[in-house]
Every structure is written in C-alpha cells, then in structure tokens.
Design a protein around this motif. Structure first.
Motif, PDB file in Angstrom:
ATOM      1  N   LYS A   1       0.811  -1.219   0.000  1.00  0.00           N
ATOM      2  CA  LYS A   1       0.000   0.000   0.000  1.00  0.00           C
ATOM      3  C   LYS A   1       0.847   1.274   0.000  1.00  0.00           C
ATOM      4  CE  LYS A   1      -3.768  -2.404   0.166  1.00  0.00           C
ATOM      5  NZ  LYS A   1      -4.581  -2.536  -1.063  1.00  0.00           N
ATOM      6  N   HIS A   2       2.005   1.235   0.657  1.00  0.00           N
ATOM      7  CA  HIS A   2       2.859   2.416   0.786  1.00  0.00           C
ATOM      8  C   HIS A   2       4.193   2.204   0.065  1.00  0.00           C
ATOM      9  CE1 HIS A   2       0.238   3.976   3.981  1.00  0.00           C
ATOM     10  NE2 HIS A   2       0.913   5.124   3.885  1.00  0.00           N
ATOM     11  N   LEU A   3       4.708   3.276  -0.506  1.00  0.00           N
ATOM     12  CA  LEU A   3       6.052   3.243  -1.076  1.00  0.00           C
ATOM     13  C   LEU A   3       6.706   4.605  -0.887  1.00  0.00           C
ATOM     14  CD1 LEU A   3       7.427   1.454  -4.129  1.00  0.00           C
ATOM     15  CD2 LEU A   3       7.933   3.887  -3.888  1.00  0.00           C
ATOM     16  N   VAL A   4       7.924   4.590  -0.336  1.00  0.00           N
ATOM     17  CA  VAL A   4       8.714   5.810  -0.142  1.00  0.00           C
ATOM     18  C   VAL A   4       9.996   5.668  -0.943  1.00  0.00           C
ATOM     19  CG1 VAL A   4       9.814   7.348   1.520  1.00  0.00           C
ATOM     20  CG2 VAL A   4       7.763   6.068   2.183  1.00  0.00           C
ATOM     21  N   PHE A   5      10.266   6.643  -1.784  1.00  0.00           N
ATOM     22  CA  PHE A   5      11.419   6.583  -2.684  1.00  0.00           C
ATOM     23  C   PHE A   5      12.403   7.700  -2.357  1.00  0.00           C
ATOM     24  CE2 PHE A   5      13.123   8.182  -6.874  1.00  0.00           C
ATOM     25  CZ  PHE A   5      14.091   7.195  -7.024  1.00  0.00           C
ATOM     26  N   ALA A   6      13.691   7.340  -2.253  1.00  0.00           N
ATOM     27  CA  ALA A   6      14.737   8.335  -1.995  1.00  0.00           C
ATOM     28  C   ALA A   6      15.221   8.916  -3.315  1.00  0.00           C
ATOM     29  CB  ALA A   6      15.896   7.702  -1.232  1.00  0.00           C
ATOM     30  N   SER A   7      14.762  10.122  -3.616  1.00  0.00           N
ATOM     31  CA  SER A   7      15.197  10.833  -4.815  1.00  0.00           C
ATOM     32  C   SER A   7      16.278  11.834  -4.422  1.00  0.00           C
ATOM     33  CB  SER A   7      14.006  11.517  -5.491  1.00  0.00           C
ATOM     34  OG  SER A   7      14.404  12.113  -6.715  1.00  0.00           O
ATOM     35  N   SER A   8      16.468  12.872  -5.223  1.00  0.00           N
ATOM     36  CA  SER A   8      17.557  13.813  -4.988  1.00  0.00           C
ATOM     37  C   SER A   8      17.169  15.206  -5.465  1.00  0.00           C
ATOM     38  CB  SER A   8      18.812  13.355  -5.738  1.00  0.00           C
ATOM     39  OG  SER A   8      19.802  14.359  -5.749  1.00  0.00           O
ATOM     40  N   VAL A   9      17.730  16.232  -4.804  1.00  0.00           N
ATOM     41  CA  VAL A   9      17.538  17.605  -5.258  1.00  0.00           C
ATOM     42  C   VAL A   9      18.246  17.837  -6.589  1.00  0.00           C
ATOM     43  CG1 VAL A   9      17.191  18.585  -2.959  1.00  0.00           C
ATOM     44  CG2 VAL A   9      19.514  18.418  -3.901  1.00  0.00           C
ATOM     45  N   LYS A  10      19.046  16.863  -7.046  1.00  0.00           N
ATOM     46  CA  LYS A  10      19.700  16.979  -8.347  1.00  0.00           C
ATOM     47  C   LYS A  10      18.691  17.001  -9.491  1.00  0.00           C
ATOM     48  CE  LYS A  10      23.950  16.993  -6.832  1.00  0.00           C
ATOM     49  NZ  LYS A  10      24.838  18.162  -6.977  1.00  0.00           N
ATOM     50  N   VAL A  11      17.430  16.666  -9.201  1.00  0.00           N
ATOM     51  CA  VAL A  11      16.403  16.794 -10.249  1.00  0.00           C
ATOM     52  C   VAL A  11      16.224  18.257 -10.653  1.00  0.00           C
ATOM     53  CG1 VAL A  11      15.178  14.718  -9.487  1.00  0.00           C
ATOM     54  CG2 VAL A  11      14.447  16.968  -8.635  1.00  0.00           C
ATOM     55  N   PHE A  12      16.648  19.192  -9.787  1.00  0.00           N
ATOM     56  CA  PHE A  12      16.528  20.619 -10.080  1.00  0.00           C
ATOM     57  C   PHE A  12      17.768  21.181 -10.779  1.00  0.00           C
ATOM     58  CE2 PHE A  12      13.881  20.236  -6.132  1.00  0.00           C
ATOM     59  CZ  PHE A  12      12.660  20.496  -6.726  1.00  0.00           C
ATOM     60  N   GLY A  13      18.807  20.378 -10.933  1.00  0.00           N
ATOM     61  CA  GLY A  13      20.056  20.881 -11.477  1.00  0.00           C
ATOM     62  C   GLY A  13      21.153  20.850 -10.431  1.00  0.00           C
ATOM     63  N   GLU A  14      22.266  21.502 -10.727  1.00  0.00           N
ATOM     64  CA  GLU A  14      23.435  21.426  -9.863  1.00  0.00           C
ATOM     65  C   GLU A  14      23.546  22.581  -8.874  1.00  0.00           C
ATOM     66  OE1 GLU A  14      25.553  18.522 -10.004  1.00  0.00           O
ATOM     67  OE2 GLU A  14      23.613  18.127 -10.944  1.00  0.00           O
ATOM     68  N   GLU A  15      22.978  23.737  -9.202  1.00  0.00           N
ATOM     69  CA  GLU A  15      23.045  24.902  -8.335  1.00  0.00           C
ATOM     70  C   GLU A  15      21.690  25.593  -8.301  1.00  0.00           C
ATOM     71  OE1 GLU A  15      26.648  27.497  -8.387  1.00  0.00           O
ATOM     72  OE2 GLU A  15      27.154  26.349 -10.191  1.00  0.00           O
ATOM     73  N   THR A  16      21.515  26.491  -7.344  1.00  0.00           N
ATOM     74  CA  THR A  16      20.300  27.296  -7.272  1.00  0.00           C
ATOM     75  C   THR A  16      20.683  28.775  -7.241  1.00  0.00           C
ATOM     76  OG1 THR A  16      20.180  27.426  -4.862  1.00  0.00           O
ATOM     77  CG2 THR A  16      19.227  25.468  -5.889  1.00  0.00           C
ATOM     78  N   SER A  17      19.757  29.615  -7.676  1.00  0.00           N
ATOM     79  CA  SER A  17      19.987  31.066  -7.623  1.00  0.00           C
ATOM     80  C   SER A  17      19.397  31.670  -6.363  1.00  0.00           C
ATOM     81  CB  SER A  17      19.386  31.743  -8.860  1.00  0.00           C
ATOM     82  OG  SER A  17      17.993  31.474  -8.943  1.00  0.00           O
ATOM     83  N   GLY A  18      18.787  30.871  -5.554  1.00  0.00           N
ATOM     84  CA  GLY A  18      18.164  31.286  -4.298  1.00  0.00           C
ATOM     85  C   GLY A  18      17.604  30.044  -3.645  1.00  0.00           C
ATOM     86  N   CYS A  19      16.564  30.209  -2.851  1.00  0.00           N
ATOM     87  CA  CYS A  19      15.961  29.060  -2.174  1.00  0.00           C
ATOM     88  C   CYS A  19      14.926  28.392  -3.086  1.00  0.00           C
ATOM     89  CB  CYS A  19      15.298  29.504  -0.871  1.00  0.00           C
ATOM     90  SG  CYS A  19      14.640  28.136   0.098  1.00  0.00           S
ATOM     91  N   VAL A  20      15.055  27.088  -3.272  1.00  0.00           N
ATOM     92  CA  VAL A  20      14.173  26.311  -4.144  1.00  0.00           C
ATOM     93  C   VAL A  20      13.201  25.499  -3.306  1.00  0.00           C
ATOM     94  CG1 VAL A  20      14.133  24.313  -5.695  1.00  0.00           C
ATOM     95  CG2 VAL A  20      15.719  26.187  -6.121  1.00  0.00           C
TER      96      VAL A  20
END
Length: 341
Positions: free
Chosen positions: A109-128
């Motif tokens: 019934k439940h599934l938890v997957f460990a993804s990554s903030v790398k889906v947004f790219g390598e850097e941020t220009s502020g808070c994402v």
C-alpha cells in the motif's frame, strides 16, 4: 504488524532506516545487493534477502507479504564517476520499475522513494521549493527524475500511497561521501583555509531523513508526489569548515585563501586531471560544490506532514569527529598488527 521491504538496506541510509523501523515495531525485510552484504549487522529479527534489483527473476518475489516499501537502492552520483546515462538508467530507473512491479504484485500500500535535489540541477539562484520545475543536468539527476515519474505513474494507476523524497547531501557517521574526506583533509592540513563565502548549501542529517521516512509510512496520503527534505537551515561552507576545524581541536586560521586563488587552483586541477587521467584534489566541479549555492526548503513537508529537523550540523560535529577518530584508530591498529614482508 506491518512488514516493510527496505531496498539498499546495507547502505548508509538503509542501515539507519532499518534500525528505526525495528525500534518502531515494524517487521523488516532487508534487501541486500548480493550475498557479500549478508553479514551486515542488523537486529536478529530483520529478515535478510540477497538480490540484484536489476534481476527480474529474483526481484518479483522479494516484496511478497510486505505492506510497504522503502526504496533506497540506487547508483549514486560521484564527481569522478564517468558513468553515462545508460548506467544510471538500468539501476535507478529500470530497477525502480522492477521494485514497483514487485510492490504492486505483492499488494503493498505504501512506497517511499529516496530521490535527490539533483532533479533541479546542480546549483540554485536562491531558495528552491516544490514549485520549482525539475531540470536535471546530469545522468544521475535525469535518472532520479525519471524514477520519480514512474513512482507517480504507478501511484495513479495502482492506488499506491507513494511519495518521492528529494534529498540534498546526507551526512552522519559514515566514511562514504565528501564530508568524511573533508574532515580527514582538514585534520592533515590538506584542506585550504576557506574565505568567508556568501553562498549557502542545504544538507540533511541521516536521522532527519529517517524521521521523514517514518512520517511518510504513517501518512494516509500525500498532497503532492514529491517533497524536499533538508535540515532546518542551510549552511555556509565557511561555517562548516570552521565547525569541523574547531571539532578537531585546531585553532582558527591566521590567513585564508582568497577565492580568486582557489579558482585558479581549480582551473589548474582541471588541466592536470585531463593530462593525467586521474582524479586531483581540486577541480572546478569540486570547487563549485564548495562555493556554489544549493539552497532547498523543507517548509512544505513540515507543514503538510509535520516534519521537524531535530538534528543540525553544528550539533552533530562531535559525533562526526568521534566517528572519524574511531575509524582512524582502527585503521592504525590494523596497520600495526599487519606483518611486513
């Protein structure tokens, strides 16, 4: 009693998740990558299963009897890893699909997957936050984004209560990763004395991650397919350096390397790495991970699931240094006991 399948159970994240689930009263089936990990230290009640998530014949049966799955097994990103898209595709995407098929077949019934903030790219220009549209730049980031899409697709099609947790760099007592190498380099005087840097980076203590997983397993549903999970506040790399230096018992540096000098050294490292074909201590990519901004907000999971980061980097420094000292002492003892030829 709910039985939970944990993939990647022998890893840094997996071992902490298994320990917490047992403490919380769950039955745990730990999926280990091959028989070489079967001697991993778990509580006696943990059921161990050895299989490769890319093996369709074995993976189909592993979720039988499990009501929930925590999927942590993955090919992780490394700076000096030359792997191409297909390498990450086979494990992080196709492997995830096999886990999903096994979960659905078992009636989980439940599934938890460990993804990554790398889906947004390598850097941020502020808070994402979660309103940011994913735009991965690397094979690893692309594989995590494809896996997230599979999770959402299966949740909609099969009624799974499923969610992806987007993680920044996870730290804690482990030899794996850049942080342990940073502590070692500072201790041996090989790490440059950083200037005060304005950019901040989000990190995640492993116990904060464990808390997020526990909350997700208890949730009756999710308002969105993915959440960012991080410590309460981002950290300036200069502060991290100063805290680790103090934790190692070193006095504050009298002089700090200017940023322009670090950039020049990194450019020289780029050239040297190309010529030698071997990793070097400082490259532009490595420097970017120090001086670039990578700031992510966990406000959404805090408001919607009640997540609260109990651990912070500064408070964790004594634990990190103690672990480092212990590993170094064991290595020295082993070297002393090994006879020389």
């Amino acid at each position: 009693m709910t039985k939970v399948l944990v993939t990647g159970a022998a890893g840094f994240l997996g071992s902490h998740v298994v320990k917490e689930l047992c403490r919380s009263g769950y039955e745990v089936r730990a999926l280990l990558h091959g028989t070489g990990h079967c001697d991993t230290q778990f509580l006696p009640e943990v059921e161990r299963v050895a299989a490769d998530i890319c093996d369709p014949k074995k993976i189909h049966k592993i979720a039988h009897g499990c009501e929930a799955v925590v999927h942590l097994a993955a090919k992780v990103h490394a700076i000096d890893d030359p792997s191409e898209d297909e390498d990450y595709q086979s494990i992080n995407v196709e492997g995830t699909k096999r886990i999903l098929d096994a979960a659905v077949s078992a009636g989980a019934k439940h599934l938890v997957f460990a993804s990554s903030v790398k889906v947004f790219g390598e850097e941020t220009s502020g808070c994402v936050d979660e309103s940011q549209v994913p735009e991965p730049k690397t094979p690893y980031g692309r594989s995590k984004w494809r896996a997230e899409q599979l999770i959402s697709e299966y949740a909609g099609r099969h009624g799974l209560i499923a969610v992806s947790l987007r993680l920044p760099m996870v730290y804690g007592p482990t030899k794996k990763g850049n942080l342990y190498r940073m502590i070692e380099a500072i201790d041996h005087g090989r790490f440059p004395t950083l200037p005060r840097l304005p950019a901040v980076r989000s990190l995640l203590h492993v116990e904060n991650f464990v808390q997020a997983v526990s909350l997700c397993l208890r949730a009756h549903g999710f308002k969105r397919p993915a959440y960012i999970v991080a410590d309460s506040e981002p950290y300036c790399v200069s502060d991290i350096y100063n805290w680790l230096r103090a934790g190692l018992g070193k006095t504050p540096p009298r002089w700090r390397v200017p940023l322009w000098m670090l950039k020049s050294g990194a450019q020289c490292g780029d050239v040297l790495q190309v010529i030698s074909g071997r990793p070097v201590p400082l490259t532009t990519e490595q420097l970017t991970k120090l001086v670039g901004c990578a700031w992510y907000s966990s406000t959404t999971i805090t408001h919607e699931l009640g997540y609260h980061a109990s651990y912070s980097f500064q408070k964790a420094v004594p634990e990190l240094i103690a672990f480092y000292r212990n590993v170094a002492a064991r290595a020295a003892e082993t070297a002393h006991q090994t006879p020389t030829s």
